[in-house]
Design a protein around this motif. Sequence first.
Motif, PDB file in Angstrom:
ATOM      1  N   LEU A  89      -3.488  10.314 -10.134  1.00  0.00           N
ATOM      2  CA  LEU A  89      -5.042  10.667 -10.430  1.00  0.00           C
ATOM      3  C   LEU A  89      -4.461  12.499 -10.312  1.00  0.00           C
ATOM      4  CD1 LEU A  89      -6.687   8.359  -8.330  1.00  0.00           C
ATOM      5  CD2 LEU A  89      -6.912   8.663 -10.793  1.00  0.00           C
ATOM      6  N   GLY A  90      -4.052  12.938  -9.946  1.00  0.00           N
ATOM      7  CA  GLY A  90      -3.007  14.465  -9.636  1.00  0.00           C
ATOM      8  C   GLY A  90      -3.034  15.234 -10.599  1.00  0.00           C
ATOM      9  N   LEU A  91      -2.528  14.543 -11.973  1.00  0.00           N
ATOM     10  CA  LEU A  91      -1.891  15.054 -12.862  1.00  0.00           C
ATOM     11  C   LEU A  91      -1.972  14.072 -14.741  1.00  0.00           C
ATOM     12  CD1 LEU A  91       2.057  14.746 -11.903  1.00  0.00           C
ATOM     13  CD2 LEU A  91      -0.275  16.818 -11.978  1.00  0.00           C
ATOM     14  N   GLU A  92      -3.126  13.127 -13.843  1.00  0.00           N
ATOM     15  CA  GLU A  92      -3.370  12.328 -15.372  1.00  0.00           C
ATOM     16  C   GLU A  92      -4.519  13.617 -16.409  1.00  0.00           C
ATOM     17  OE1 GLU A  92      -6.871  10.603 -17.612  1.00  0.00           O
ATOM     18  OE2 GLU A  92      -7.244  12.163 -16.309  1.00  0.00           O
ATOM     19  N   ARG A  93      -4.442  14.287 -16.357  1.00  0.00           N
ATOM     20  CA  ARG A  93      -5.079  15.071 -17.293  1.00  0.00           C
ATOM     21  C   ARG A  93      -3.970  15.545 -17.889  1.00  0.00           C
ATOM     22  NH1 ARG A  93      -5.783  20.674 -15.878  1.00  0.00           N
ATOM     23  NH2 ARG A  93      -5.118  21.646 -13.670  1.00  0.00           N
ATOM     24  N   ILE A 141       2.107   7.139  -5.957  1.00  0.00           N
ATOM     25  CA  ILE A 141       2.370   7.141  -7.047  1.00  0.00           C
ATOM     26  C   ILE A 141       1.081   6.960  -8.217  1.00  0.00           C
ATOM     27  CG2 ILE A 141       2.320   4.517  -8.261  1.00  0.00           C
ATOM     28  CD1 ILE A 141       4.197   6.897  -9.468  1.00  0.00           C
ATOM     29  N   MET A 142       0.150   6.515  -7.150  1.00  0.00           N
ATOM     30  CA  MET A 142      -1.255   6.470  -7.047  1.00  0.00           C
ATOM     31  C   MET A 142      -2.299   7.633  -7.413  1.00  0.00           C
ATOM     32  SD  MET A 142      -4.600   4.088  -6.230  1.00  0.00           S
ATOM     33  CE  MET A 142      -4.147   2.592  -6.303  1.00  0.00           C
ATOM     34  N   VAL A 168       1.103  -1.206  -0.155  1.00  0.00           N
ATOM     35  CA  VAL A 168      -0.295   0.603   0.018  1.00  0.00           C
ATOM     36  C   VAL A 168       0.601   1.194   0.073  1.00  0.00           C
ATOM     37  CG1 VAL A 168      -1.409   1.384   1.809  1.00  0.00           C
ATOM     38  CG2 VAL A 168      -1.626  -1.303   1.045  1.00  0.00           C
ATOM     39  N   ILE A 169       2.172   1.175   0.442  1.00  0.00           N
ATOM     40  CA  ILE A 169       2.620   2.269   0.508  1.00  0.00           C
ATOM     41  C   ILE A 169       3.294   2.285  -0.946  1.00  0.00           C
ATOM     42  CG2 ILE A 169       4.576   3.489   2.442  1.00  0.00           C
ATOM     43  CD1 ILE A 169       4.122   1.982   5.010  1.00  0.00           C
TER      44      ILE A 169
END
Length: 402
Positions: free
Chosen positions: A385-389, A380-381, A374-375
């Motif tokens: 998700l923050g920079l996916e766009r 990286i997840m 999980v760590i």
Amino acid sequence: MRKGYITGPILGALWLVVMATTIAIAMSFATGAAFRPQILLCLIWGAVTGLIYVRFPAPEAPARLAASLVMAAALFSQFGPVLTGEGVSISAVLVAMLAVFAGMHFGLKAILHDTPFAELTRHEYEAAVIRFLTGFGYIFFTAIVIIPFYVMVMTSLKSQQALLQNPLDFSIELSKGTALFRSYVELFRDFNFGTYLWTSFYVSVLTVFITLAFSVPGAYAVARFRFKGQKAFSRSILLIYMVPMIVLALPIYIAFSMTGLRNSITGIVMIYPVTTIPVALYMLQGYFRGLPTEVEEAGLMDGLSRLAVIWKITLPLSLPALASVSLYVFMIAWNEFLLAFMLLDDPSKFTLTRGVAMLNSSEIPRQHLMAGAVIATLPIMALFLGLERFMTKGLTAGSVKG
């Protein structure tokens, strides 16, 4: 098949099988109780419900609601689409019943939308089938992504005693409070995971900078200059990336052992860009080709050197592509395991993936291994998700010239 009274029951039966299986798995994971779908009864209940949904159009919605509600209420008996085991609480059965009702009603309402009871046109038939396949695709691919992550997170929050009592119980007791995170505390306190996080972070950042330092001028040269062997070089960029790293593992190990680079962060930082530069070159050259040459020619006519044109004009215009390449390279370096496992033996120099592999031991509780996973996954997840766009914009940029 192209008749409403045939298409409706078939799609209804298949949809109930999908919903019952999904709900049974979800309830079993969430509560630790016994839920399982009854496939034969799912086919029967689903066929009857699907027939009602095509027989009664939208203005007669009460008949549809009643069919879904009766089918869901059957969960309290042995003849429902989902069978419950002994000791399952009434609240859990109620939640499952509501889920079956909502899934069937809203699912069939969307799938059999404007599907008549009689003869179907080709468009009506294909539209109903496509809507079913779309719903199934959403559920299936969401499940194969979420279920492993859910099991990983829930296992990391369990105690050793709970895992020994029932390894398949993935529910948690919220009453334990902060004691749920005991495995995470022990990883940072006893297994040096804070150092592993920091090592993976700065190794990944250095890999990004080194990759961009080589791939930006290389991709620009391939996209803008004309030289002998240019086309062959451009087409062969990915050939290096296609060579399996396992084939190069032994030569790399021997070379690094002879040069003293094995078991050092310097060696890791040197070898990681070898795996990322080819793909970065390939991604950037396509984008550089899509930039208008007239802008760069105007800069040259104004007296700028070629390097100044690249720095002041090309790179600012290429920020979306650079952002996507940087994110992609960072993820490759962060998740890399083979080279780290092969070259690093000193625990004080482990990257995060190497540290997680160290937890895969019979002497270390399984919840610690899952907590380490999980760590390694969450940062990286969150970054993706923050920079996916930006990544999506960069990957599609340059696909159309001009």
